[in-house]
Design a protein around this motif. Structure first.
Motif, PDB file in Angstrom:
ATOM      1  N   THR A 163       0.849  -1.184   0.000  1.00 21.47           N
ATOM      2  CA  THR A 163       0.000   0.000   0.000  1.00 21.47           C
ATOM      3  C   THR A 163       0.887   1.236   0.000  1.00 21.47           C
ATOM      4  OG1 THR A 163      -0.131   0.125   2.422  1.00 21.47           O
ATOM      5  CG2 THR A 163      -1.768  -1.232   1.291  1.00 21.47           C
ATOM      6  N   SER A 164       0.443   2.273  -0.695  1.00 19.90           N
ATOM      7  CA  SER A 164       1.250   3.486  -0.808  1.00 19.90           C
ATOM      8  C   SER A 164       0.369   4.718  -0.644  1.00 19.90           C
ATOM      9  CB  SER A 164       1.966   3.526  -2.163  1.00 19.90           C
ATOM     10  OG  SER A 164       2.711   4.722  -2.303  1.00 19.90           O
ATOM     11  N   ASN A 218       0.277  14.009  -2.273  1.00 19.32           N
ATOM     12  CA  ASN A 218       0.327  14.816  -3.494  1.00 19.32           C
ATOM     13  C   ASN A 218       1.497  14.444  -4.398  1.00 19.32           C
ATOM     14  OD1 ASN A 218       2.245  15.721  -1.739  1.00 19.32           O
ATOM     15  ND2 ASN A 218       1.858  17.901  -2.047  1.00 19.32           N
ATOM     16  N   LYS A 219       2.105  13.289  -4.143  1.00 16.74           N
ATOM     17  CA  LYS A 219       3.186  12.792  -4.997  1.00 16.74           C
ATOM     18  C   LYS A 219       2.714  11.533  -5.720  1.00 16.74           C
ATOM     19  CE  LYS A 219       6.921  14.619  -2.079  1.00 16.74           C
ATOM     20  NZ  LYS A 219       6.038  15.297  -1.108  1.00 16.74           N
ATOM     21  N   TRP A 220       3.618  10.914  -6.450  1.00 17.03           N
ATOM     22  CA  TRP A 220       3.320   9.674  -7.163  1.00 17.03           C
ATOM     23  C   TRP A 220       4.141   8.530  -6.563  1.00 17.03           C
ATOM     24  CZ3 TRP A 220       3.004  14.333  -9.453  1.00 17.03           C
ATOM     25  CH2 TRP A 220       1.942  14.570 -10.353  1.00 17.03           C
ATOM     26  N   THR A 221       3.562   7.346  -6.539  1.00 16.85           N
ATOM     27  CA  THR A 221       4.330   6.161  -6.152  1.00 16.85           C
ATOM     28  C   THR A 221       5.284   5.852  -7.294  1.00 16.85           C
ATOM     29  OG1 THR A 221       2.465   5.309  -4.861  1.00 16.85           O
ATOM     30  CG2 THR A 221       4.206   3.748  -5.464  1.00 16.85           C
ATOM     31  N   ALA A 222       6.579   6.039  -7.051  1.00 17.44           N
ATOM     32  CA  ALA A 222       7.557   5.983  -8.141  1.00 17.44           C
ATOM     33  C   ALA A 222       8.295   4.654  -8.229  1.00 17.44           C
ATOM     34  CB  ALA A 222       8.573   7.115  -7.984  1.00 17.44           C
ATOM     35  N   VAL A 224      18.502  -6.961  -4.487  1.00 17.42           N
ATOM     36  CA  VAL A 224      17.426  -5.972  -4.559  1.00 17.42           C
ATOM     37  C   VAL A 224      16.767  -6.082  -5.931  1.00 17.42           C
ATOM     38  CG1 VAL A 224      16.809  -3.538  -4.419  1.00 17.42           C
ATOM     39  CG2 VAL A 224      18.671  -4.433  -2.996  1.00 17.42           C
ATOM     40  N   THR A 225      15.449  -6.285  -5.932  1.00 18.64           N
ATOM     41  CA  THR A 225      14.711  -6.441  -7.182  1.00 18.64           C
ATOM     42  C   THR A 225      13.607  -5.395  -7.249  1.00 18.64           C
ATOM     43  OG1 THR A 225      15.093  -8.830  -7.111  1.00 18.64           O
ATOM     44  CG2 THR A 225      13.426  -8.028  -8.646  1.00 18.64           C
ATOM     45  N   THR A 226      13.533  -4.697  -8.363  1.00 17.35           N
ATOM     46  CA  THR A 226      12.492  -3.691  -8.557  1.00 17.35           C
ATOM     47  C   THR A 226      11.203  -4.367  -9.009  1.00 17.35           C
ATOM     48  OG1 THR A 226      14.112  -1.995  -9.141  1.00 17.35           O
ATOM     49  CG2 THR A 226      11.830  -1.615  -9.815  1.00 17.35           C
ATOM     50  N   ALA A 227      10.138  -4.140  -8.253  1.00 14.39           N
ATOM     51  CA  ALA A 227       8.837  -4.721  -8.594  1.00 14.39           C
ATOM     52  C   ALA A 227       7.971  -3.747  -9.376  1.00 14.39           C
ATOM     53  CB  ALA A 227       8.110  -5.152  -7.322  1.00 14.39           C
ATOM     54  N   TYR A 228       8.235  -2.447  -9.209  1.00  9.53           N
ATOM     55  CA  TYR A 228       7.411  -1.426  -9.878  1.00  9.53           C
ATOM     56  C   TYR A 228       8.268  -0.186 -10.080  1.00  9.53           C
ATOM     57  CZ  TYR A 228       3.883   2.276 -10.356  1.00  9.53           C
ATOM     58  OH  TYR A 228       3.153   3.348 -10.780  1.00  9.53           O
ATOM     59  N   LEU A 229       8.247   0.355 -11.307  1.00 14.19           N
ATOM     60  CA  LEU A 229       9.024   1.552 -11.629  1.00 14.19           C
ATOM     61  C   LEU A 229       8.178   2.431 -12.542  1.00 14.19           C
ATOM     62  CD1 LEU A 229      11.785   2.919 -11.225  1.00 14.19           C
ATOM     63  CD2 LEU A 229      12.544   1.792 -13.325  1.00 14.19           C
ATOM     64  N   PRO A 254      -1.054   4.496  -8.380  1.00 14.44           N
ATOM     65  CA  PRO A 254      -1.734   3.379  -7.708  1.00 14.44           C
ATOM     66  C   PRO A 254      -1.682   3.502  -6.188  1.00 14.44           C
ATOM     67  CG  PRO A 254       0.430   2.690  -8.434  1.00 14.44           C
ATOM     68  CD  PRO A 254       0.227   4.082  -8.971  1.00 14.44           C
ATOM     69  N   PHE A 255      -2.781   3.098  -5.547  1.00 13.48           N
ATOM     70  CA  PHE A 255      -2.791   3.038  -4.087  1.00 13.48           C
ATOM     71  C   PHE A 255      -2.131   1.755  -3.602  1.00 13.48           C
ATOM     72  CE2 PHE A 255      -5.183   1.343  -0.359  1.00 13.48           C
ATOM     73  CZ  PHE A 255      -4.568   2.135   0.596  1.00 13.48           C
ATOM     74  N   THR A 256      -2.301   0.675  -4.369  1.00 15.23           N
ATOM     75  CA  THR A 256      -1.619  -0.582  -4.058  1.00 15.23           C
ATOM     76  C   THR A 256      -0.805  -1.018  -5.271  1.00 15.23           C
ATOM     77  OG1 THR A 256      -3.490  -1.952  -4.797  1.00 15.23           O
ATOM     78  CG2 THR A 256      -3.424  -1.320  -2.461  1.00 15.23           C
ATOM     79  N   VAL A 257       0.337  -1.609  -5.002  1.00 13.49           N
ATOM     80  CA  VAL A 257       1.224  -2.091  -6.058  1.00 13.49           C
ATOM     81  C   VAL A 257       1.387  -3.597  -5.892  1.00 13.49           C
ATOM     82  CG1 VAL A 257       3.543  -1.999  -7.028  1.00 13.49           C
ATOM     83  CG2 VAL A 257       2.453   0.099  -6.205  1.00 13.49           C
ATOM     84  N   ASP A 258       1.030  -4.356  -6.920  1.00 10.37           N
ATOM     85  CA  ASP A 258       1.187  -5.809  -6.879  1.00 10.37           C
ATOM     86  C   ASP A 258       2.661  -6.189  -6.989  1.00 10.37           C
ATOM     87  OD1 ASP A 258      -1.520  -6.347  -6.629  1.00 10.37           O
ATOM     88  OD2 ASP A 258      -1.850  -6.348  -8.793  1.00 10.37           O
ATOM     89  N   ILE A 259       3.057  -7.157  -6.170  1.00 12.61           N
ATOM     90  CA  ILE A 259       4.437  -7.641  -6.161  1.00 12.61           C
ATOM     91  C   ILE A 259       4.414  -9.147  -6.411  1.00 12.61           C
ATOM     92  CG2 ILE A 259       6.565  -7.843  -4.824  1.00 12.61           C
ATOM     93  CD1 ILE A 259       5.607  -5.522  -3.110  1.00 12.61           C
ATOM     94  N   PRO A 260       5.153  -9.651  -7.386  1.00 11.69           N
ATOM     95  CA  PRO A 260       5.183 -11.107  -7.621  1.00 11.69           C
ATOM     96  C   PRO A 260       5.681 -11.854  -6.385  1.00 11.69           C
ATOM     97  CG  PRO A 260       6.160  -9.918  -9.470  1.00 11.69           C
ATOM     98  CD  PRO A 260       5.963  -8.913  -8.375  1.00 11.69           C
ATOM     99  N   GLY A 261       4.997 -12.933  -6.044  1.00 10.22           N
ATOM    100  CA  GLY A 261       5.406 -13.710  -4.876  1.00 10.22           C
ATOM    101  C   GLY A 261       6.783 -14.323  -5.028  1.00 10.22           C
ATOM    102  N   SER A 262       7.220 -14.511  -6.271  1.00 10.22           N
ATOM    103  CA  SER A 262       8.522 -15.136  -6.516  1.00 10.22           C
ATOM    104  C   SER A 262       9.691 -14.270  -6.056  1.00 10.22           C
ATOM    105  CB  SER A 262       8.679 -15.441  -8.008  1.00 10.22           C
ATOM    106  OG  SER A 262       8.548 -14.252  -8.781  1.00 10.22           O
TER     107      SER A 262
END
Length: 261
Positions: free
Chosen positions: A70-71, A75-79, A89-94, A108-116
């Protein structure tokens, strides 16, 4: 430029009917639930820091099949959302992959992250970064959380040889404040009582030892409260004793033969 909403021009009223809906097809990338696996959804504590790092421990022999961060970006963006553990370190969302300017992009209010991306048996840290553009980034909210679903193993391996396999009447306390009592094995009619919450059980009894180790798998945070709520009609524990198992303790007979010339 931060997120703002400006309304100009003449607004036209619209109607949302009771039978209105949006239809779309979506094939989620979620592993199928396997036999002997128990799914459980866990919500982490808030990040509690301006870096917006949430750390969770994934128990051994468990498997994360889905997760979302959850993010509260205000007034900013989830980056950026990343996962770090012993694998790196693995980037799940960019967000910058979708455009150099954040203004026309969604937030997005929530960002999906792969379970792997999660590793079992170690701590996993999820970091959420917000910003107004790719070059102006800051931490996230102290209220950010991680919501994840994992599969717990519903069995335990064989252990050492025991002298007894009688069983006990168990009491379980759950995270939701409820409790449940049951006999293991079901036909146990003795007077012994066992409590998982404080580790009160007969460690010299094969059945009690197996039940305690099994319940420990269902206690994700190790606080003595079982995370998987089980009702009486949903629980049945059978015990099968195997007698005459060889062991390395006595009594024993040792014969020594000496050859003399």
């Amino acid at each position: 430029v931060e997120q703002t909403a400006n309304i100009t021009g003449k607004l036209l009223p619209s109607v949302l009917y009771p039978d209105s809906y949006i239809h779309f097809n979506y094939n989620p990338s979620v592993a199928e639930i396997e036999f002997n696996r128990i799914p459980i959804t866990v919500e982490s504590m808030p990040a509690g820091n301006n870096i917006s790092e949430v750390r969770v421990y994934i128990p051994p022999d468990s498997l994360v099949i889905s997760a979302k961060a959850t993010s509260y970006s205000a007034n900013k963006w989830t980056a950026n959302v990343s996962v770090s553990n012993i694998a790196g370190v693995t980037t799940a969302y960019l967000l910058s992959e979708y455009g150099k300017s954040f203004v026309p992009l969604g937030d997005p209010f929530t960002v999906d992250i792969p379970g792997s991306l999660f590793v079992s048996g170690v701590n996993n840290t999820v970091t959420t970064i917000t910003g107004v553009n790719p070059k102006n980034l800051t931490g996230g909210s102290v209220d950010n959380r991680l919501i994840y679903t994992m599969l717990l193993t519903g069995s335990v391996d064989y252990d050492r040889v025991f002298k007894r396999a009688d069983g006990c009447r168990w009491r379980l306390d759950f995270e939701d404040g409820s409790n449940q009592t049951f006999n293991a094995p079901p036909l146990y009619n003795g007077s012994k009582s066992c409590y998982y919450i404080n580790g009160g059980y007969d460690s010299g009894d094969a059945v009690d030892d197996a039940v305690y180790r099994l319940l420990s798998r269902l206690d994700v945070d190790g606080d003595g409260l079982v995370d998987v709520t089980i009702r009486g009609d949903q629980l049945a524990i059978e015990a099968f004793a195997i007698p005459n198992v060889p062991s390395l303790w006595g009594p024993g007979i040792v014969e020594v033969r000496v050859w003399a010339r």
